[in-house]
Motif scaffolding. Structure first.
Motif, PDB file in Angstrom:
ATOM      1  N   LEU A 189      -6.936   3.456  -1.490  1.00 30.30           N
ATOM      2  CA  LEU A 189      -5.940   2.225  -0.971  1.00 30.30           C
ATOM      3  C   LEU A 189      -6.637   0.690  -2.003  1.00 30.30           C
ATOM      4  CD1 LEU A 189      -7.238   2.810   2.506  1.00 30.30           C
ATOM      5  CD2 LEU A 189      -5.064   2.661   2.108  1.00 30.30           C
ATOM      6  N   VAL A 190      -7.328   0.661  -2.362  1.00 31.46           N
ATOM      7  CA  VAL A 190      -7.431  -0.444  -3.262  1.00 31.46           C
ATOM      8  C   VAL A 190      -6.608   0.292  -4.925  1.00 31.46           C
ATOM      9  CG1 VAL A 190      -9.179  -1.475  -5.345  1.00 31.46           C
ATOM     10  CG2 VAL A 190      -9.571  -1.160  -2.956  1.00 31.46           C
ATOM     11  N   ALA A 191      -6.595   0.659  -4.874  1.00 31.99           N
ATOM     12  CA  ALA A 191      -5.492   1.038  -6.597  1.00 31.99           C
ATOM     13  C   ALA A 191      -4.071   0.912  -6.174  1.00 31.99           C
ATOM     14  CB  ALA A 191      -5.808   2.729  -6.903  1.00 31.99           C
ATOM     15  N   SER A 192      -3.886   1.817  -4.644  1.00 31.75           N
ATOM     16  CA  SER A 192      -2.569   1.252  -4.524  1.00 31.75           C
ATOM     17  C   SER A 192      -2.201   0.094  -3.733  1.00 31.75           C
ATOM     18  CB  SER A 192      -2.583   1.813  -2.674  1.00 31.75           C
ATOM     19  OG  SER A 192      -2.627   3.507  -3.117  1.00 31.75           O
ATOM     20  N   GLY A 193      -2.535  -1.185  -3.235  1.00 31.95           N
ATOM     21  CA  GLY A 193      -2.847  -2.637  -3.121  1.00 31.95           C
ATOM     22  C   GLY A 193      -2.676  -3.324  -4.378  1.00 31.95           C
ATOM     23  N   ALA A 194      -3.498  -3.007  -5.846  1.00 30.71           N
ATOM     24  CA  ALA A 194      -3.726  -3.244  -6.919  1.00 30.71           C
ATOM     25  C   ALA A 194      -2.163  -3.360  -7.293  1.00 30.71           C
ATOM     26  CB  ALA A 194      -4.211  -3.288  -8.127  1.00 30.71           C
ATOM     27  N   ALA A 195      -1.882  -1.556  -7.495  1.00 35.15           N
ATOM     28  CA  ALA A 195      -0.015  -1.541  -7.282  1.00 35.15           C
ATOM     29  C   ALA A 195       0.865  -2.409  -7.491  1.00 35.15           C
ATOM     30  CB  ALA A 195       0.519  -0.356  -7.911  1.00 35.15           C
ATOM     31  N   GLY A 196       0.792  -2.510  -6.122  1.00 31.82           N
ATOM     32  CA  GLY A 196       1.325  -3.472  -5.710  1.00 31.82           C
ATOM     33  C   GLY A 196       2.228  -4.818  -5.328  1.00 31.82           C
ATOM     34  N   LEU A 197       0.648  -5.310  -6.147  1.00 35.00           N
ATOM     35  CA  LEU A 197       0.378  -5.936  -6.459  1.00 35.00           C
ATOM     36  C   LEU A 197       1.335  -6.559  -8.124  1.00 35.00           C
ATOM     37  CD1 LEU A 197      -2.582  -7.786  -4.842  1.00 35.00           C
ATOM     38  CD2 LEU A 197      -0.430  -8.187  -4.071  1.00 35.00           C
ATOM     39  N   LEU A 198       1.121  -6.132  -8.549  1.00 38.63           N
ATOM     40  CA  LEU A 198       1.664  -5.333 -10.424  1.00 38.63           C
ATOM     41  C   LEU A 198       3.000  -5.529 -10.064  1.00 38.63           C
ATOM     42  CD1 LEU A 198       0.800  -5.840 -13.101  1.00 38.63           C
ATOM     43  CD2 LEU A 198       0.765  -3.153 -12.880  1.00 38.63           C
ATOM     44  N   ALA A 199       3.484  -4.576  -9.019  1.00 41.10           N
ATOM     45  CA  ALA A 199       5.201  -4.460  -8.835  1.00 41.10           C
ATOM     46  C   ALA A 199       5.576  -5.743  -8.136  1.00 41.10           C
ATOM     47  CB  ALA A 199       5.460  -3.177  -7.852  1.00 41.10           C
ATOM     48  N   ASN A 200       4.487  -6.807  -7.732  1.00 42.73           N
ATOM     49  CA  ASN A 200       5.212  -7.926  -7.557  1.00 42.73           C
ATOM     50  C   ASN A 200       5.344  -9.090  -8.407  1.00 42.73           C
ATOM     51  OD1 ASN A 200       5.478  -7.201  -4.833  1.00 42.73           O
ATOM     52  ND2 ASN A 200       4.078  -7.536  -3.809  1.00 42.73           N
ATOM     53  N   VAL A 201       4.477  -8.905  -9.113  1.00 41.90           N
ATOM     54  CA  VAL A 201       4.494  -9.671 -10.538  1.00 41.90           C
ATOM     55  C   VAL A 201       5.744  -9.131 -11.504  1.00 41.90           C
ATOM     56  CG1 VAL A 201       2.997 -10.316 -13.393  1.00 41.90           C
ATOM     57  CG2 VAL A 201       2.359  -9.897 -10.124  1.00 41.90           C
ATOM     58  N   LEU A 202       5.533  -7.454 -11.659  1.00 38.39           N
ATOM     59  CA  LEU A 202       6.847  -7.448 -12.578  1.00 38.39           C
ATOM     60  C   LEU A 202       8.397  -7.806 -11.676  1.00 38.39           C
ATOM     61  CD1 LEU A 202       5.326  -3.733 -13.876  1.00 38.39           C
ATOM     62  CD2 LEU A 202       5.506  -5.997 -15.121  1.00 38.39           C
ATOM     63  N   ALA A 203       8.141  -7.715 -10.619  1.00 40.60           N
ATOM     64  CA  ALA A 203       9.440  -7.747 -10.173  1.00 40.60           C
ATOM     65  C   ALA A 203      10.013  -9.335 -10.582  1.00 40.60           C
ATOM     66  CB  ALA A 203       9.208  -7.705  -8.272  1.00 40.60           C
ATOM     67  N   VAL A 215       0.501  -1.083  -0.363  1.00 39.58           N
ATOM     68  CA  VAL A 215      -0.463   0.325  -0.257  1.00 39.58           C
ATOM     69  C   VAL A 215       0.675   1.425   0.105  1.00 39.58           C
ATOM     70  CG1 VAL A 215      -1.484   1.285   1.204  1.00 39.58           C
ATOM     71  CG2 VAL A 215      -1.713  -0.633   0.729  1.00 39.58           C
ATOM     72  N   LEU A 216       1.628   1.472   0.913  1.00 43.36           N
ATOM     73  CA  LEU A 216       2.856   2.339   1.352  1.00 43.36           C
ATOM     74  C   LEU A 216       3.142   2.620  -0.237  1.00 43.36           C
ATOM     75  CD1 LEU A 216       3.822   2.483   4.586  1.00 43.36           C
ATOM     76  CD2 LEU A 216       1.929   4.230   3.812  1.00 43.36           C
ATOM     77  N   PRO A 217       4.390   2.075  -0.648  1.00 47.69           N
ATOM     78  CA  PRO A 217       4.786   2.511  -2.298  1.00 47.69           C
ATOM     79  C   PRO A 217       3.640   2.629  -3.444  1.00 47.69           C
ATOM     80  CG  PRO A 217       6.005   0.287  -1.496  1.00 47.69           C
ATOM     81  CD  PRO A 217       5.028   0.411  -0.407  1.00 47.69           C
ATOM     82  N   GLY A 218       2.323   1.678  -3.401  1.00 45.05           N
ATOM     83  CA  GLY A 218       1.576   2.240  -4.515  1.00 45.05           C
ATOM     84  C   GLY A 218       0.805   3.662  -4.187  1.00 45.05           C
ATOM     85  N   LEU A 219       0.411   3.861  -2.949  1.00 46.60           N
ATOM     86  CA  LEU A 219       0.293   5.351  -2.802  1.00 46.60           C
ATOM     87  C   LEU A 219       1.170   6.407  -3.592  1.00 46.60           C
ATOM     88  CD1 LEU A 219      -0.872   5.083   1.464  1.00 46.60           C
ATOM     89  CD2 LEU A 219      -2.206   5.578  -0.590  1.00 46.60           C
ATOM     90  N   LEU A 220       2.188   6.387  -3.424  1.00 45.76           N
ATOM     91  CA  LEU A 220       3.131   7.186  -4.696  1.00 45.76           C
ATOM     92  C   LEU A 220       3.066   6.935  -5.983  1.00 45.76           C
ATOM     93  CD1 LEU A 220       5.299   9.479  -4.059  1.00 45.76           C
ATOM     94  CD2 LEU A 220       7.077   7.500  -4.314  1.00 45.76           C
ATOM     95  N   PHE A 221       2.635   5.829  -6.353  1.00 46.75           N
ATOM     96  CA  PHE A 221       2.600   5.782  -7.296  1.00 46.75           C
ATOM     97  C   PHE A 221       1.242   5.835  -7.866  1.00 46.75           C
ATOM     98  CE2 PHE A 221       0.929   2.999 -11.219  1.00 46.75           C
ATOM     99  CZ  PHE A 221       2.015   2.920 -11.738  1.00 46.75           C
ATOM    100  N   VAL A 222      -0.083   5.679  -7.340  1.00 47.51           N
ATOM    101  CA  VAL A 222      -1.602   6.239  -7.687  1.00 47.51           C
ATOM    102  C   VAL A 222      -1.372   8.148  -7.498  1.00 47.51           C
ATOM    103  CG1 VAL A 222      -3.443   6.066  -6.941  1.00 47.51           C
ATOM    104  CG2 VAL A 222      -2.274   4.456  -6.962  1.00 47.51           C
TER     105      VAL A 222
END
Length: 285
Positions: free
Chosen positions: A73-87, A21-28
């Motif tokens: 929050l949902v968008a941040s979590g989704a961004a974090g999950l997508l970042a994990n997939v890309l990692a 969530v926290l890294p995803g917040l910055l991305f959102v």
């Protein structure tokens, strides 16, 4: 048991908050700002301030504010999950475990790297002082390349060097080594692996920010810099992890031989004992 599950849930929530969530917040926030500014007015800060003021005004409505926070929050979590997939994708790309459709590219890369390795080996054989060339070859690959990337070969090189020195198959021996290692050795290896995972995570976030460049080009610049930083760190972390793993094998291979039933170990470990140990670990295979 209820206390255990409550504590487990708390730990999972904290992990979800910190890693996703926290890294995803910055991305959102970057995506929202980029969508507002667009490509032609990428640094129009007054426009961003006006949009932020509109959001502040809308937040006075409790229902709208709750929906806005939930959506972010949902968008941040989704961004974090997508970042994990890309990692994970970055990890596979860097370590050379490429998908089957890229098999021909991987084979071509391996052949090219082997040709360079053979050329360096021939130079070493002809040189009066082979040490500088040996250092150069080790920087290229520690053993004959088997992966299309340097990082993949650095890890595979540990297996190859251990087999060349001890005739020991590290794939089957490693779980036994792990049970023998003391806590401090395990901690060093786990820390080295975690450092590599963090570098891969940087690569994942870098690719995600590059994607955000579609709506705001500065995000692509930041993403490219982040990805390159992750790649540079990953090379260093892989080298550290491989060096630690090889050192651990050197230090504990005698203990492994001594701890196995029917082991041929008799005093010091030497070149001819690795083959029977490998046969023993493979259960006669």
């Amino acid at each position: 048991m209820s206390g255990f599950f409550a504590e487990l849930g708390k730990q999972l929530a904290d992990r979800w908050l910190k890693l996703l969530v926290l890294p995803g917040l910055l991305f959102v926030a970057v995506v929202l700002a980029g969508t507002t500014l667009g490509q032609r007015h990428a640094f129009d800060l007054p426009q961003t301030a006006r949009q932020a003021e509109k959001l502040t005004t809308a937040s006075h409505n409790v229902t709208a504010a709750a929906l806005l926070i939930a959506g972010v929050l949902v968008a941040s979590g989704a961004a974090g999950l997508l970042a994990n997939v890309l990692a994970a994708a970055a990890d596979r790309a860097w370590l050379g475990t490429w998908p089957r459709p890229l098999g021909w590219v991987a084979s071509w890369r391996v052949k090219k790297r082997r040709k360079r390795w053979s050329s360096l080996s021939a130079e070493i054989d002809r040189a009066e002082d082979p040490v500088p060339l040996m250092v150069k070859r080790a920087g290229y690959a520690y053993a004959a390349p088997r992966r299309p990337t340097w990082m993949g070969d650095r890890l595979c090189g540990v297996d190859a060097v251990v087999y060349q020195e001890y005739r020991l198959d590290l794939d089957v021996a490693w779980p036994r080594f792990w049970l023998l290692f003391p806590a401090e050795v395990k901690a060093e290896l786990v820390a080295a692996r975690a450092a590599y995972d963090r570098a891969a995570a940087l690569g994942g976030w870098g690719m995600l920010y590059c994607g955000a460049g579609i709506v705001w080009w500065p995000a692509a610049v930041a993403g490219l810099l982040t990805f390159c930083t992750g790649w540079i760190q990953a090379r260093d972390r892989v080298d550290q992890y491989a060096a630690l793993a090889e050192a651990a094998v050197d230090l504990y291979i005698v203990q492994l031989a001594e701890s196995l039933p029917d082991s041929p170990q008799n005093g010091g470990f030497h070149h001819d004992l690795g083959a029977p140990i490998t046969k023993l670990l493979r259960k006669g295979g």
